[in-house]
Design an enzyme around this catalytic site. Structure first.
Site, PDB file in Angstrom:
ATOM      1  N   ASN A   1       0.885  -1.169   0.000  1.00 25.09           N
ATOM      2  CA  ASN A   1       0.000   0.000   0.000  1.00 25.09           C
ATOM      3  C   ASN A   1       0.926   1.224   0.000  1.00 25.09           C
ATOM      4  O   ASN A   1       1.646   1.446   0.976  1.00 25.09           O
ATOM      5  CB  ASN A   1      -0.857  -0.043   1.252  1.00 25.09           C
ATOM      6  CG  ASN A   1      -2.137   0.722   1.179  1.00 25.09           C
ATOM      7  OD1 ASN A   1      -2.815   0.845   2.190  1.00 25.09           O
ATOM      8  ND2 ASN A   1      -2.522   1.253   0.050  1.00 25.09           N
TER       9      ASN A   1
ATOM     10  N   CYS B   1      -5.771   5.629   8.139  1.00 21.29           N
ATOM     11  CA  CYS B   1      -5.252   4.599   7.236  1.00 21.29           C
ATOM     12  C   CYS B   1      -4.240   3.783   8.013  1.00 21.29           C
ATOM     13  O   CYS B   1      -3.250   4.335   8.512  1.00 21.29           O
ATOM     14  CB  CYS B   1      -4.616   5.237   6.002  1.00 21.29           C
ATOM     15  SG  CYS B   1      -3.842   4.053   4.886  1.00 21.29           S
TER      16      CYS B   1
ATOM     17  N   ASN C   1     -15.516   0.938   2.610  1.00 25.09           N
ATOM     18  CA  ASN C   1     -14.487   0.108   2.014  1.00 25.09           C
ATOM     19  C   ASN C   1     -15.033  -1.315   1.932  1.00 25.09           C
ATOM     20  O   ASN C   1     -15.798  -1.754   2.800  1.00 25.09           O
ATOM     21  CB  ASN C   1     -13.218   0.130   2.867  1.00 25.09           C
ATOM     22  CG  ASN C   1     -12.572   1.502   2.895  1.00 25.09           C
ATOM     23  OD1 ASN C   1     -11.871   1.880   1.968  1.00 25.09           O
ATOM     24  ND2 ASN C   1     -12.806   2.252   3.955  1.00 25.09           N
TER      25      ASN C   1
ATOM     26  N   GLU D   1     -10.830  -0.306  -2.181  1.00 25.07           N
ATOM     27  CA  GLU D   1     -10.682   0.774  -1.214  1.00 25.07           C
ATOM     28  C   GLU D   1     -11.394   2.052  -1.647  1.00 25.07           C
ATOM     29  O   GLU D   1     -11.212   2.535  -2.769  1.00 25.07           O
ATOM     30  CB  GLU D   1      -9.193   1.059  -0.980  1.00 25.07           C
ATOM     31  CG  GLU D   1      -8.927   1.847   0.271  1.00 25.07           C
ATOM     32  CD  GLU D   1      -7.482   1.770   0.722  1.00 25.07           C
ATOM     33  OE1 GLU D   1      -7.052   2.692   1.447  1.00 25.07           O
ATOM     34  OE2 GLU D   1      -6.772   0.803   0.360  1.00 25.07           O
TER      35      GLU D   1
ATOM     36  N   CYS E   1      -4.670  -2.982   2.878  1.00 24.51           N
ATOM     37  CA  CYS E   1      -5.425  -1.933   3.574  1.00 24.51           C
ATOM     38  C   CYS E   1      -5.397  -2.284   5.061  1.00 24.51           C
ATOM     39  O   CYS E   1      -6.006  -3.278   5.482  1.00 24.51           O
ATOM     40  CB  CYS E   1      -6.859  -1.858   3.055  1.00 24.51           C
ATOM     41  SG  CYS E   1      -7.905  -0.697   3.968  1.00 24.51           S
TER      42      CYS E   1
ATOM     43  N   THR F   1      -6.594  -0.810   7.908  1.00 27.82           N
ATOM     44  CA  THR F   1      -7.841  -0.789   8.672  1.00 27.82           C
ATOM     45  C   THR F   1      -8.773  -1.896   8.194  1.00 27.82           C
ATOM     46  O   THR F   1      -9.569  -2.432   8.985  1.00 27.82           O
ATOM     47  CB  THR F   1      -8.533   0.583   8.541  1.00 27.82           C
ATOM     48  OG1 THR F   1      -8.656   0.935   7.152  1.00 27.82           O
ATOM     49  CG2 THR F   1      -7.763   1.655   9.287  1.00 27.82           C
TER      50      THR F   1
END
Length: 268
Positions: free
Chosen positions: A13, A74, A179, A197, A207, A209
């Site tokens: 990411n 994030c 999301n 996302e 991702c 979270t």
């Protein structure tokens, strides 16, 4: 305007890091989207900006998605932010920073970063939703930002290009949307995940979270103990540990890599 930046990634990411401790930087959403453009800019899933703290932490984290819109939190970005901002504190053993989702504390073990996340909230039990011709049992929890979680048998056969947007924009999660996470159980306390996302409007390599949401929903429904390992699309495995008392989850910690890639200068 010449803008100095640093490129980092957390489990694939990727983010552009900017230093605004002096408070002189003011970018528009259009400029942020341009920076994140993989053809005309640096290329990233989002932009992270270091600013002075307002409520007693070491710093304030501002996070902007690739579409230029600001988001509350994030997880993978938070790990990168922590490692980046730590350099301004003479490599201190921990860093605290403020986000729209609350105050986050980060600790370090080599190149790995662990974040104490904000408390999960807004739980919703599974509801059957129609997604591009498929019916999925979809769970929901906010782990700093909203996340819908659907468990599937096979991630590789999943048509994320269709089901991802269908879940992200589903009427059940309007007006802000969610999301969209699709999760496969690979073993006891072991998951794999694919995430569409919000704000990026596509699949990301990881991702943070979303990983937390998947691990917590899995633990809530299966009774699995802490920690839960989650393999992300980029190939890395993140760990989510937690405390559970009478069905309430607290002390959620996300652990994984945060890597520097390069630094440079871009014309804005």
């Amino acid at each position: 305007m010449q803008l100095n930046f640093w490129k980092m990634n957390g489990a694939g990411n990727d983010f552009v890091m900017l230093d605004n401790r002096e408070g002189t930087l003011a970018l528009t959403g259009e400029q942020i989207a341009r920076i994140c453009d993989r053809h005309r800019g640096v290329g990233a899933d989002g932009v992270l900006i270091v600013e002075p703290a307002e409520q007693g932490a070491d710093f304030r984290m501002r996070y902007y998605n690739a579409d230029g819109g600001e988001a509350e939190m994030c997880g993978n970005g938070g790990r990168c932010f922590a490692r980046f901002s730590r350099r301004f504190l003479d490599e201190a053993p921990s860093v605290s920073f403020e986000t729209q989702a609350g105050k986050i504390l980060a600790s370090f073990d080599g190149e790995e970063v662990s974040l104490r996340m904000s408390e999960p909230h807004s739980w919703q039990d599974a509801q059957d939703l129609e997604l591009a011709g498929s019916t999925r049992a979809v769970h929901f929890v906010n782990t700093g930002v909203p996340h819908a979680v659907a468990f599937v048998e096979n991630l590789e056969s999943l048509n994320l290009c269709e089901e991802g947007p269908a879940l992200r924009y589903h009427s059940a999660f309007q007006p802000k949307g969610t999301n969209a996470n699709f999760v496969a159980v690979e073993g006891p306390q072991s998951l794999a995940i694919r995430t569409y996302e919000r704000g990026v409007e596509g699949e990301t390599q990881a991702c943070g979270t979303g990983v937390c949401a998947a691990a917590l929903v899995y633990a809530k429904n299966s009774g699995a103990a802490s920690p839960v390992s989650v393999r992300v699309r980029g190939g890395d495995t993140l760990r989510v540990s937690f405390q559970r008392t009478d069905g309430i989850f607290t002390d959620v910690i996300l652990s994984g890599p945060a890597d520097f890639v390069f630094e440079g200068c871009i014309q804005i």
